[in-house]
Design a protein around this motif. Structure first.
Motif, PDB file in Angstrom:
ATOM      1  N   PHE B 142     -30.119  -7.141   0.417  1.00 19.09           N
ATOM      2  CA  PHE B 142     -30.581  -8.255  -0.409  1.00 19.09           C
ATOM      3  C   PHE B 142     -29.989  -9.566   0.094  1.00 19.09           C
ATOM      4  O   PHE B 142     -28.903  -9.586   0.670  1.00 19.09           O
ATOM      5  CB  PHE B 142     -30.166  -8.038  -1.868  1.00 19.09           C
ATOM      6  N   LEU B 146     -28.894 -14.955  -3.421  1.00 17.14           N
ATOM      7  CA  LEU B 146     -29.721 -14.628  -4.589  1.00 17.14           C
ATOM      8  C   LEU B 146     -29.076 -13.541  -5.431  1.00 17.14           C
ATOM      9  O   LEU B 146     -29.183 -13.539  -6.657  1.00 17.14           O
ATOM     10  CB  LEU B 146     -31.116 -14.195  -4.142  1.00 17.14           C
ATOM     11  N   LEU B 147     -28.405 -12.609  -4.741  1.00 18.00           N
ATOM     12  CA  LEU B 147     -27.724 -11.559  -5.485  1.00 18.00           C
ATOM     13  C   LEU B 147     -26.598 -12.169  -6.332  1.00 18.00           C
ATOM     14  O   LEU B 147     -26.386 -11.782  -7.486  1.00 18.00           O
ATOM     15  CB  LEU B 147     -27.161 -10.524  -4.503  1.00 18.00           C
ATOM     16  N   ALA B 150     -28.218 -13.771  -9.259  1.00 13.32           N
ATOM     17  CA  ALA B 150     -28.683 -12.777 -10.236  1.00 13.32           C
ATOM     18  C   ALA B 150     -27.517 -12.280 -11.072  1.00 13.32           C
ATOM     19  O   ALA B 150     -27.634 -12.072 -12.280  1.00 13.32           O
ATOM     20  CB  ALA B 150     -29.359 -11.614  -9.501  1.00 13.32           C
ATOM     21  N   ILE B 301     -44.192 -13.460 -12.828  1.00 13.22           N
ATOM     22  CA  ILE B 301     -43.000 -13.613 -13.666  1.00 13.22           C
ATOM     23  C   ILE B 301     -43.037 -14.958 -14.390  1.00 13.22           C
ATOM     24  O   ILE B 301     -42.756 -15.055 -15.583  1.00 13.22           O
ATOM     25  CB  ILE B 301     -41.710 -13.478 -12.828  1.00 13.22           C
ATOM     26  N   GLY B 310     -39.466 -17.222 -11.502  1.00 14.26           N
ATOM     27  CA  GLY B 310     -39.583 -15.873 -10.936  1.00 14.26           C
ATOM     28  C   GLY B 310     -39.289 -15.778  -9.458  1.00 14.26           C
ATOM     29  O   GLY B 310     -39.374 -14.700  -8.887  1.00 14.26           O
ATOM     30  N   MET B 312     -36.464 -16.055  -7.676  1.00 17.79           N
ATOM     31  CA  MET B 312     -35.312 -15.241  -7.302  1.00 17.79           C
ATOM     32  C   MET B 312     -35.638 -13.751  -7.363  1.00 17.79           C
ATOM     33  O   MET B 312     -35.411 -13.018  -6.397  1.00 17.79           O
ATOM     34  CB  MET B 312     -34.147 -15.547  -8.242  1.00 17.79           C
ATOM     35  N   TYR B 313     -36.213 -13.311  -8.507  1.00 21.25           N
ATOM     36  CA  TYR B 313     -36.466 -11.882  -8.638  1.00 21.25           C
ATOM     37  C   TYR B 313     -37.580 -11.419  -7.696  1.00 21.25           C
ATOM     38  O   TYR B 313     -37.566 -10.291  -7.209  1.00 21.25           O
ATOM     39  CB  TYR B 313     -36.776 -11.520 -10.093  1.00 21.25           C
ATOM     40  N   SER B 314     -38.545 -12.297  -7.420  1.00 16.92           N
ATOM     41  CA  SER B 314     -39.617 -11.879  -6.505  1.00 16.92           C
ATOM     42  C   SER B 314     -39.045 -11.614  -5.118  1.00 16.92           C
ATOM     43  O   SER B 314     -39.424 -10.641  -4.452  1.00 16.92           O
ATOM     44  CB  SER B 314     -40.707 -12.952  -6.433  1.00 16.92           C
ATOM     45  N   LEU B 316     -35.778 -10.912  -4.319  1.00 15.68           N
ATOM     46  CA  LEU B 316     -34.893  -9.739  -4.361  1.00 15.68           C
ATOM     47  C   LEU B 316     -35.701  -8.446  -4.412  1.00 15.68           C
ATOM     48  O   LEU B 316     -35.379  -7.464  -3.750  1.00 15.68           O
ATOM     49  CB  LEU B 316     -33.964  -9.825  -5.580  1.00 15.68           C
ATOM     50  N   PHE B 317     -36.771  -8.471  -5.187  1.00 19.45           N
ATOM     51  CA  PHE B 317     -37.638  -7.298  -5.312  1.00 19.45           C
ATOM     52  C   PHE B 317     -38.224  -6.933  -3.947  1.00 19.45           C
ATOM     53  O   PHE B 317     -38.192  -5.774  -3.526  1.00 19.45           O
ATOM     54  CB  PHE B 317     -38.754  -7.629  -6.308  1.00 19.45           C
TER      55      PHE B 317
END
Lengths: 444, 342
Positions: B142, B146-147, B150, B301, B310, B312-314, B316-317
């Protein structure tokens, strides 16, 4: 830009200006030569002479009955000093004939006349090429006569002369085309006649305008031969890349150019074919570029096969500077580093490159950061960073699954790697292990 | 590092024993014998340079506190990197620039008023858990910055969403808390003017204000050849295209595609996080898939998730899928699908 080329590849600094405009000069007659009995891919020759024999320049001194082979000839006249194992520039030790010269020089051109190609049968041309010991002069050293005889059911419709010379520093092919275009074009016609091909091409990178002009002038009225101007990009001169750029045909993995009806020869090979058919002269000398940032006076020299690297470098002012150097048989991308200067120039020695410390010195490498530069550079569309890991860990199932055996060892991946990982070296380990595994399986 | 398979360098005595001139200087190594001048520190430091405009913009809009946050994050990241490398007895490579990038990127995703201890905690998590526990540079799955963010979102959800007005907006009281354009879009259906988004005259985290500053840095990196244009273009393009569908259906409820790519972390993410070499695919097709699917997830998101942002999560995903994407998008080997003559 705008010229034909292949996908991916790299644009290294070429440093051709060191020798590109320098005419080919003769080299001094060597006092001794060491002629390896294997300078080609295939079966090694058996010596036809023994210690104490007197030999003439151009006399055959080694041959073998095997189909995939090429005889070797004495490059000077004199006395056989020994037949012994000697260092070969490919890194091995090979049975070699050592000749002590008597100073006599033969004039091959005297009284020669150019035969009418139409009067020669393809078989006669092939035989003459075999007898002259001609092999691919770009470095691979595959016997030319073998390439000219396709197995049943396969035909050759195009002969491509490889004048790309995409290796940095090297200018031997450039000079041959610029100075002897006549020989190159006539040699191409002879190769077309011998192989039955209708089309002939000369592929030249656009950074050699002098060569392009010279060849163009000699094409006069022939409509069956075309010049293909290619983008200056490495490895444009790799057989598969050249065929694709020139004809749009792709040679499948594990197959030969022959499988798509193409024969590729170096321009130097074509010139050697000319000399064999017109002067009746076997392949006993060749043009060598001596260059690199570690040589005092870079030059293009006509060197007799068997002359030691040390002697050749001596005629170029010797090695310059201090510190560690690499002396390469060939150019910096694919050349083989020598452990001694006491190795002979062979038929496939297109250049002697001396790289001085700093430009080559391997540093400790860093972890792969997956920057994908190697993937974007690989002309074979492989994923070198994966193959490197699989190769060095001997993970053969994965190595084969990711097509490691298709690697052409051009070195683009190692060149671009910002982490300085020796990717090609690891891929070579993988390829070697795959070969060893195949040998083991065959033995069972 | 692998000690047994270092590039071989063998010094040899001359075979013939003749003592050829210069022979004692000969080195033997495997080809190729000369290499490109690129190196990991050179790449990383160029990325740092490319982040300078975004950092300058954050200081301009949020004052010296922005600079303090950046310095704290960079310092904490480098210190953590050093500590892990020391502990693991690895070569100390703190100065290769990668920890600096993580520090800057993490700082740029924080609200200007974020407490210093929180920034330190986020940095330690980003480098320690996000990078060094995976094995250091090149091995993390990751994006470390960003981690880290999060982690802070999970531990300090309130502090992470307390925003300040940029000081360029005239205010009676200093440092008044304000909603970000994305939060206003989500919870109040109000859309900020595009010009304010473009130049950065909006509230938000340090680096998500000024589009133009990020673009300058991103285009500089593109010019240097250190980012693949497929990634930012694929990500922003897919965000724009996907959000356009909703905008056409109901422009009163859903913002325009331009709003989507200018607001929030879209620009910063697209140019500096989607393009992270270590955590993005290596194949051309894989890069398209990674960027396009990531863009779609970000919009989903934003429009339908519980959070206003959304990006960051996009990313990381999608990071999690990179090995899988690489495996299934291998380029076809040269000549691979063709049949030979005969």
């Amino acid at each position: 830009m705008g010229h034909k080329t292949f996908a991916r590849g790299i644009h290294p600094s070429y440093y051709k200006e060191l020798t590109a405009a320098k005419r080919v000069e003769g080299s001094t007659l060597p006092k001794t030569v060491t002629i390896p009995l294997q300078q080609h891919a295939g079966a090694p020759c058996e010596p036809l002479v023994k210690k104490g024999d007197l030999v003439q320049e151009g006399q055959k001194i080694g041959d073998v009955k095997a189909f995939v082979s090429a005889p070797v000839h004495a490059s000077i006249s004199g006395k056989v000093k020994d037949v012994e194992l000697a260092q070969h520039p490919n890194g091995t030790r090979v049975l070699s004939v050592v000749i002590e010269g008597d100073g006599a020089v033969k004039d091959w051109e005297a009284g020669s006349s150019r035969p009418d190609l139409g009067s020669l049968t393809p078989e006669a041309i092939r035989e003459a090429i075999r007898e002259a010991g001609i092999v691919g002069m770009g470095g691979a050293g595959f016997p030319t006569s073998v390439k000219l005889a396709p197995p049943k059911g396969k035909t050759i419709d195009a002969v491509i002369l490889n004048g790309c010379e995409c290796e940095p520093y090297l200018t031997a092919d450039h000079r041959i085309m610029a100075e002897d275009p006549e020989k190159v074009v006539w040699g191409l016609k002879a190769l077309m006649r011998a192989s039955g091909a209708r089309m002939g091409f000369v592929g030249i990178e656009e950074n050699k305008p002098e060569a392009i002009r010279a060849i163009k002038e000699k094409l006069d009225n022939s409509t069956d031969i075309q010049i293909i101007v290619l983008e200056a990009k490495y490895p444009q001169g790799a057989e598969k890349m050249l065929i694709h750029a020139a004809l749009g045909r792709k040679v499948p993995p594990g197959k030969l150019p022959l499988d798509v009806g193409v024969l590729v020869n170096n321009v130097g090979t074509a010139a050697a074919v000319y000399e064999a058919l017109v002067y009746k002269k076997p392949l006993i000398d060749r043009i060598v570029t001596i260059s690199g940032n570690g040589v005092k006076e870079p030059r293009n020299l006509k060197v007799r096969v068997g002359t030691s690297f040390e002697e050749v470098l001596g005629q170029c002012g010797g090695i310059s500077g201090e510190g560690e150097i690499e002396v390469l048989n060939g150019g910096p991308m694919m050349g083989i580093a020598q452990s001694t200067l006491n190795v002979p120039v062979v038929k496939g020695t297109s250049g002697i490159t001396v790289i001085s410390s700093g430009s080559f010195k391997s540093k400790p490498y860093d972890p792969c950061i997956k920057c994908a530069r190697c993937v974007e550079a690989c002309p074979m569309a492989l994923m070198p960073y994966k193959l490197g890991d699989y190769g060095r860990a001997h993970r053969l199932p994965e190595f084969k699954d990711w097509q490691g055996v298709s690697c052409i060892e051009c070195g683009c991946c190692s060149y671009v790697c910002p982490a300085k990982r020796p990717l090609l070296q690891w891929i070579r380990i993988g390829k070697l292990k795959v070969r060893q595994e195949a040998v083991k399986a065959a033995a069972k | 590092m692998d000690k047994t398979l270092e590039k071989t360098e063998i010094k040899t005595a001359p075979e013939g024993g003749e003592g050829a001139a210069g022979a004692e200087r000969l080195i033997v190594s495997s080809s190729p014998h000369f290499l490109d001048a690129e190196s990991i520190p050179k790449i990383m430091h160029t990325v740092v340079m490319a982040l300078v405009p975004a950092m300058a913009a954050s200081v301009y809009f949020f004052g010296w506190r922005a600079l303090l946050l950046i310095l704290v994050c960079v310092g904490a990241c480098m210190l953590t990197e050093w500590a892990f490398q020391k502990y693991r007895k690895k070569p100390i490579k703190v100065y290769d620039g990668s920890a600096i990038i993580t520090g800057i990127l993490l700082a740029l995703t924080l609200p200007p008023g974020f407490p210093i201890f929180g920034a330190i905690l986020g940095s330690v998590f980003a480098i320690g858990i996000g990078k060094q526990l995976f094995g250091g540079i090149g091995f993390n799955i990751f994006n470390p910055a960003l981690l880290g963010r999060a982690f802070l979102m999970a531990t300090y959800p309130v502090l992470m969403t307390t925003w300040l007005e940029p000081r360029t907006v005239a205010k009676a009281v200093d440092a008044v808390s304000a909603a970000t354009p994305l939060a206003m879009m989500k919870f109040e259906a109000k859309f900020a003017p595009l010009a304010d988004l473009f130049f950065g005259n909006v509230s938000g985290s340090l680096g998500e204000t000024s589009v133009v500053a990020i673009l300058i840095g991103g285009l500089y990196l593109r010019y240097k050849g250190y980012i693949n244009w497929k990634l930012p273009l694929g990500y922003l393009g897919s965000m724009a295209a996907f959000s356009a569908i909703f905008w056409f259906v109901n422009p009163a409820k859903y913002p325009s595609p331009a709003f989507h790519i200018f607001a929030g972390g879209a620009m910063l993410g697209a140019w500096f996080m989607v393009t992270d070499m270590v955590t993005s695919p290596t194949t051309a097709l894989g890069q398209w898939i990674f960027a396009i699917v990531g863009g779609i997830i970000a919009v989903i998101i934003r429009l339908f998730g519980g959070l206003p942002e959304g990006v960051m999560y996009s990313i990381l995903f999608m990071n999690a899928f990179v090995p899988l994407i690489n495996k299934h998008t291998r380029p076809r080997v040269f000549g691979g699908s063709l049949k030979a003559q005969g």
